[in-house]
Design a protein around this motif. Structure first.
Motif, PDB file in Angstrom:
ATOM      1  N   LYS A   2       1.879  10.635  -5.791  1.00 28.76           N
ATOM      2  CA  LYS A   2       2.247   9.325  -5.176  1.00 28.76           C
ATOM      3  C   LYS A   2       1.844   8.215  -6.545  1.00 28.76           C
ATOM      4  N   ASN A   3       0.370   8.211  -6.854  1.00 28.90           N
ATOM      5  CA  ASN A   3       0.435   7.186  -8.487  1.00 28.90           C
ATOM      6  C   ASN A   3       0.766   7.341  -8.936  1.00 28.90           C
ATOM      7  N   SER A   4       1.005   8.842  -9.984  1.00 28.51           N
ATOM      8  CA  SER A   4       1.718   8.966 -11.186  1.00 28.51           C
ATOM      9  C   SER A   4       3.484   8.730 -10.764  1.00 28.51           C
ATOM     10  N   ARG A   6       4.741   6.888  -8.976  1.00 28.82           N
ATOM     11  CA  ARG A   6       4.801   5.375  -8.716  1.00 28.82           C
ATOM     12  C   ARG A   6       4.856   4.362 -10.135  1.00 28.82           C
ATOM     13  N   TYR A   7       3.575   4.779 -10.978  1.00 32.13           N
ATOM     14  CA  TYR A   7       4.337   4.344 -12.513  1.00 32.13           C
ATOM     15  C   TYR A   7       4.963   4.864 -13.420  1.00 32.13           C
ATOM     16  N   LEU A  84       7.500   6.503  -0.604  1.00 31.25           N
ATOM     17  CA  LEU A  84       6.827   5.334  -2.418  1.00 31.25           C
ATOM     18  C   LEU A  84       5.605   5.795  -1.985  1.00 31.25           C
ATOM     19  N   PHE A  85       5.708   3.893  -1.345  1.00 32.75           N
ATOM     20  CA  PHE A  85       4.923   2.553  -1.327  1.00 32.75           C
ATOM     21  C   PHE A  85       3.941   2.899  -0.195  1.00 32.75           C
ATOM     22  N   LYS A  87       1.125   3.118   2.487  1.00 31.12           N
ATOM     23  CA  LYS A  87      -0.159   3.564   2.130  1.00 31.12           C
ATOM     24  C   LYS A  87      -0.907   4.224   4.002  1.00 31.12           C
TER      25      LYS A  87
END
Length: 111
Positions: A2-4, A6-7, A84-85, A87
């Protein structure tokens, strides 16, 4: 993962916004002014082939009258954004073998 994503999406959006904002220019071809943007060197004149101009036209003037495409797009974007965003609410740590999390050294007596 998910972090990948997002960026990656942030970098994709920023580069797209910079590309359409910073490199806008026009060409006059057969009396028709075509305005578009892409990175280019201002000192070197450039031109586009007919295929490239057709592609620019298709990318800039995409129209869909299908209600299904509109409905899917309106549902997909919010659901994708939430997925995606968001938590995770509860984070649990799983131990592969029951009881191993509670292992400790044997008691020691000081004499």
């Amino acid at each position: 993962m998910k972090n990948s994503i997002r960026y990656f999406l942030l970098i994709l959006f920023v580069s797209y916004a910079a590309g359409i904002t910073l490199f806008t220019h026009s060409h006059v071809i057969n009396g028709v002014t075509i305005v578009h943007s892409h990175p280019y060197n201002k000192d070197v004149p450039h031109s586009h082939s007919t295929v490239e101009l057709d592609l620019l036209h298709l990318l800039n003037h995409f129209v869909s009258t299908s209600l299904v495409v509109v409905a899917i797009t309106q549902l997909f974007i919010p659901l994708f954004s939430v997925t995606l965003f968001s938590k995770p609410i509860d984070i649990r740590y799983h131990v592969p073998y029951f009881g191993l999390a509670y292992l400790r050294a044997p008691p020691v007596l000081f004499s």
